[in-house]
Design a protein around this motif. Structure first.
Motif, short mmCIF file in Angstrom:
data_model
loop_
_atom_site.label_atom_id
_atom_site.label_comp_id
_atom_site.label_asym_id
_atom_site.label_seq_id
_atom_site.Cartn_x
_atom_site.Cartn_y
_atom_site.Cartn_z
N THR A 391 0.86 -1.18 0.00
CA THR A 391 0.00 0.00 0.00
C THR A 391 0.90 1.23 0.00
O THR A 391 2.08 1.16 0.33
CB THR A 391 -0.91 0.07 1.24
OG1 THR A 391 -0.10 0.16 2.42
CG2 THR A 391 -1.83 -1.13 1.34
N ALA A 392 0.33 2.36 -0.37
CA ALA A 392 0.98 3.66 -0.23
C ALA A 392 0.12 4.52 0.67
O ALA A 392 -1.09 4.28 0.81
CB ALA A 392 1.17 4.33 -1.58
N ALA A 393 0.73 5.51 1.31
CA ALA A 393 -0.02 6.40 2.19
C ALA A 393 0.48 7.83 2.00
O ALA A 393 1.65 8.05 1.69
CB ALA A 393 0.12 5.98 3.65
N LEU A 394 -0.42 8.78 2.17
CA LEU A 394 -0.09 10.20 2.06
C LEU A 394 -0.39 10.89 3.38
O LEU A 394 -1.53 10.88 3.84
CB LEU A 394 -0.90 10.84 0.93
CG LEU A 394 -0.65 12.33 0.67
CD1 LEU A 394 0.76 12.56 0.17
CD2 LEU A 394 -1.67 12.87 -0.34
N ALA A 395 0.64 11.45 4.00
CA ALA A 395 0.47 12.20 5.25
C ALA A 395 0.18 13.66 4.92
O ALA A 395 1.00 14.32 4.28
CB ALA A 395 1.72 12.08 6.11
N VAL A 396 -0.98 14.13 5.37
CA VAL A 396 -1.38 15.53 5.18
C VAL A 396 -1.94 16.03 6.50
O VAL A 396 -2.98 15.55 6.96
CB VAL A 396 -2.43 15.68 4.06
CG1 VAL A 396 -2.81 17.13 3.89
CG2 VAL A 396 -1.91 15.11 2.75
N ASN A 709 -0.02 -6.81 8.87
CA ASN A 709 0.99 -7.31 7.93
C ASN A 709 1.59 -6.13 7.17
O ASN A 709 1.42 -4.97 7.54
CB ASN A 709 0.37 -8.36 7.01
CG ASN A 709 -0.80 -7.81 6.22
OD1 ASN A 709 -0.84 -6.65 5.82
ND2 ASN A 709 -1.81 -8.65 5.99
N ASP A 710 2.27 -6.42 6.06
CA ASP A 710 2.95 -5.36 5.32
C ASP A 710 1.99 -4.36 4.69
O ASP A 710 2.42 -3.29 4.23
CB ASP A 710 3.86 -5.96 4.25
CG ASP A 710 5.18 -6.44 4.82
OD1 ASP A 710 5.30 -6.50 6.07
OD2 ASP A 710 6.09 -6.77 4.05
N GLY A 711 0.69 -4.66 4.66
CA GLY A 711 -0.28 -3.69 4.20
C GLY A 711 -0.35 -2.45 5.08
O GLY A 711 -0.89 -1.42 4.67
N GLY A 712 0.18 -2.54 6.31
CA GLY A 712 0.20 -1.39 7.22
C GLY A 712 1.53 -0.66 7.27
O GLY A 712 1.66 0.34 7.97
N ILE A 713 2.51 -1.15 6.51
CA ILE A 713 3.85 -0.54 6.56
C ILE A 713 3.82 0.92 6.14
O ILE A 713 4.47 1.78 6.76
CB ILE A 713 4.84 -1.34 5.68
CG1 ILE A 713 5.24 -2.64 6.38
CG2 ILE A 713 6.08 -0.51 5.34
CD1 ILE A 713 6.20 -2.47 7.53
N SER A 714 3.09 1.26 5.07
CA SER A 714 3.10 2.65 4.61
C SER A 714 2.53 3.59 5.67
O SER A 714 3.01 4.71 5.84
CB SER A 714 2.31 2.79 3.30
OG SER A 714 0.95 2.44 3.48
#
Length: 730
Positions: A391-396, A709-714
């Motif tokens: 996954t990717a995540a954007l911190a705003v 799992n790695d889906g939460g890494i981002s």
């Protein structure tokens, strides 16, 4: 005496019927003015008596639509309105945080229309209203208006336009509203509409496999009870043993396949409508069940009158297909037909998966719902994730927008899918990231993507720190915590492969205080795929603490090969991985010699342990190089020689790991009383439950809304990067 106020409402307030809600409240309370979408929030100009305005503001929060989430209401005195009554205006483009609502399962009212012969939308596979239907998958940009969705290509017919403009109608400003006269249409070859649907149904009924264009991408569908069709689907997907999700008509049909408790029933019928992993009534592995969540699914289940296997439409290792031409070119030759339609999918969203109330895969129905950041990020940061379950995540600001499950970043197609997701998240928020956060592993495709940023704009985040930070942040932990990170592999800050770690951590940093004993990976990725090889790795190359070794139970030729690789250090990197230890235990018990999918050996080990119990196997802790270290060799040796039935031995192994972990935590925690679990091993609910019993004096937290799992890494990367940029931990 009347006064005028400008009211801004922030949160999940677009795509959930909030403007119609505001219109109804204002009309009810005699307030004049207007409402419009602006960026990602709603702006209201309200004019009326002070008492009415106060009641209006309370009702905006207390009586919000069921899918809305009001986070903040700000009020500024003054303003002007040119309306005698109350109007819904065209949207504006003001700055600020923006929330895109996830796709919502078809509501009961629309399902009733779908099967009502007297309704003009009878059997129309795109029926929706303000309470349901596509959202994130059709949005090009915000504010959320029809003109900025894929529905812009479908001008409203007069009856739909009248509903869209009528404040008393449940389709008032429902942006995807459509009907057979003006909306999207199904296609199967040259056939369209009801004929196309009938041909697809006939193909499945004959034992075929069909590709169906769903809400967030194409899906492969066949009859669940047709063994030949399921075998063919498995061959098509290169998925010989991994369980396949089954879609059923209703809770009654679900209960024929599993014991569905109240929590599972609520999840199955929720607007998110995820796949819910439940114990199978056959006593085999768990089964993933879900209910139809789109009108097209309802029609397929109704017409076929039997459970269906419904799985992502892709070949192994590729992202779910969203383009019609790609579906026909790639999936078409493999299936018995393609049921498509002419509403484009802008963002790919696979189905979400939930197990025991915890998120396994966060996608359709949940993403891109934002999750909180314990420390607000001073500037936008794009977190690039890891490699597997990407996954990717954007911190705003004070939140992270966590994108949907992409898959495993293994090739150009999945990399392109990730880049498209990242670009979409940034476009929706109207920001350009100033930093990126990434994993330490230099060969991950996500880490290679990070090299596009200048070096001083990259924030490297250690894999296991990201795991435990994600859990801590989700639960709002403030102050230091003990992070227990158990997974397959992740690069440590010392350049070795970690995976069985205990960390004393904050959001900005950590100190490694304990680990599992080291073992080589003979052949690298080959050892990950072959649990039987991990048995030999522990036999010939486990970290030496002076005790006897494990009996050699493997064929002499294979044992000799691995021994030579280990002794000569040929492609045999060392790891402290807990995941590889679970692999070895599974192979020793004869459960899994080779993983056909990631985590299969551990899944079979947990399944074997069900309904069994027993005392811990032998285990020992040592001090080495300033760390507490668990030596797994005595445990594996005892596992081999205990003569217990397989299920009892598997249960005793779980008990052992829980006791070992509790001992490591107590040795290292000091005054800290919060334990955060991270990593794919903690998808094992038996282990998590056992740890909570063992560590009763601690608050033991695991991921729930964000995958452990790695889906939460981002998300963890976003949390760490924001804290470091802000220079504080809470």
């Amino acid at each position: 005496m009347s006064t005028t106020e400008r009211i801004e409402v922030h949160g999940a307030v677009q795509g959930v019927g909030f403007r119609p809600h505001v219109h109804r409240l204002a009309t009810e309370l005699g307030i004049s003015g207007d409402v419009r979408n602006a960026g990602g929030h709603v702006v209201i100009t309200a004019c009326g008596p002070a008492e009415a305005l106060a009641e209006f503001r309370r009702a905006l929060h207390d009586r919000a639509p069921k899918h809305a989430r009001v986070e903040r209401i700000t009020v500024t005195p003054g303003g002007t309105t040119a309306h005698d009554g109350f109007a819904v205006l065209d949207s504006g483009f003001e700055a600020g945080p923006r929330t895109v609502v996830p796709d919502l399962a078809t509501c009961d009212a629309c399902v009733a229309e779908l099967f009502d012969p007297g309704d003009r939308r009878y059997r129309y596979p795109f029926v929706n209203c303000t309470d349901c239907g596509p959202r994130a998958t059709i949005v090009a940009s915000l504010p959320y208006d029809r003109t900025r969705t894929t529905m812009a290509a479908f001008p409203l017919c007069p009856p739909c336009a009248a509903e869209y403009r009528d404040p008393a109608d449940r389709r008032f400003h429902a942006e995807p509203v459509a009907c057979p006269a003006c909306g999207p249409r199904l296609r199967w070859g040259d056939a369209t509409g009801e004929e196309a649907l009938g041909l697809a149904v006939a193909a499945v009924r004959r034992g075929g496999v069909v590709a169906v264009k769903g809400v967030g991408g194409y899906q492969l569908v066949c009859a669940a009870a047709d063994e030949d069709a399921v075998i063919r689907l498995r061959e098509l997907k290169h998925r010989p043993r991994k369980p396949l999700a089954v879609m059923v008509r209703d809770l009654g049909e679900a209960r024929e396949l599993s014991d569905v408790d109240a929590e599972a029933a609520a999840l199955l019928r929720s607007p998110a409508a995820p796949i819910v992993v439940l114990p199978s009534r056959t006593g085999d592995l768990d089964v993933g069940l879900f209910l139809p969540y789109s009108p097209l699914h309802h029609l397929l289940l109704h017409d076929l009158a039997q459970p269906l296997v419904v799985t992502s439409g892709n070949r192994s290792g590729e992202p779910i297909t969203i383009l019609d031409e790609h579906a026909h070119a790639v999936l078409g030759p493999l299936v018995d037909g393609v049921l498509s339609h002419d509403r484009p999918i802008l963002a790919r969203y696979d189905d979400s998966v939930v197990r025991a109330g915890r998120m396994v895969r966060r996608a359709r129905g949940f993403a891109p719902e934002p999750v909180p950041l314990p420390v607000a990020s001073p500037v936008p940061v794009l977190a690039l994730g890891a490699q597997l379950k990407h996954t990717a995540a954007l911190a705003v600001g004070d939140r992270a927008i966590l994108g949907p499950h992409t898959g495993d970043l293994e090739n150009a197609d999945t990399l392109a899918a990730f880049e498209h997701t990242a670009e979409t998240l940034c476009r929706w928020q109207g920001v350009t990231p100033e930093h990126c956060a990434h994993d330490l592993h230099p060969r991950y495709l996500s880490s290679r993507h990070a090299r596009r940023w200048p070096r001083d704009r990259r924030i490297p985040v250690q894999h296991h720190h990201a795991h435990v930070a994600a859990t801590a942040a989700e639960h709002g932990v403030r102050g230091p915590f003990v992070g227990v990170a158990y997974d397959g592999l992740g690069l440590g800050d010392d350049g070795t492969l970690w995976g069985g770690e205990v960390l004393l951590a904050t959001y900005r940093g950590y100190r490694r205080v304990a680990r599992f004993g080291l073992v080589p990976l003979p052949g690298g990725e080959v050892a990950v795929r072959r649990p039987s090889r991990m048995v030999l790795a522990y036999r010939h190359g486990a970290e030496d603490f002076g005790g006897p070794s494990i009996p050699d139970l493997r064929p002499p030729a294979e044992s000799a090969l691995v021994r030579r690789m280990v002794e000569r250090r040929i492609n045999s990197p060392l790891t402290s991985s807990a995941g590889r230890l679970f692999d070895a235990a599974s192979a020793l018990l004869g459960l899994c010699d080779e993983n056909s999918y990631e985590g299969e050996a551990a899944v079979l080990l947990e399944s074997a342990a069900a309904a069994h119990s027993g005392p811990a196997l032998d285990w020992k802790l040592h001090r080495r190089d300033g760390l507490w270290v668990y030596d797994p060799v005595p445990t594996l040796r005892d596992l081999v020689t205990c003569d217990d039935p397989t299920g009892v031995a598997a249960a005793r192994f779980h008990t052992t790991i829980a006791e070992v972990t509790a001992a490591l935590v107590r040795e290292t925690a000091g005054t800290v009383r919060t334990v955060c679990l991270g990593g794919g091993v903690f998808q094992n609910r038996r282990l998590v439950d056992a740890l909570r019993r063992e560590l009763g004096e601690f608050a033991v937290l695991a991921g729930e809304r964000v995958p452990v799992n790695d889906g939460g890494i981002s998300y963890g990367q976003a949390v760490v990067a924001a804290a470091r940029l802000a220079g504080r931990d809470c």
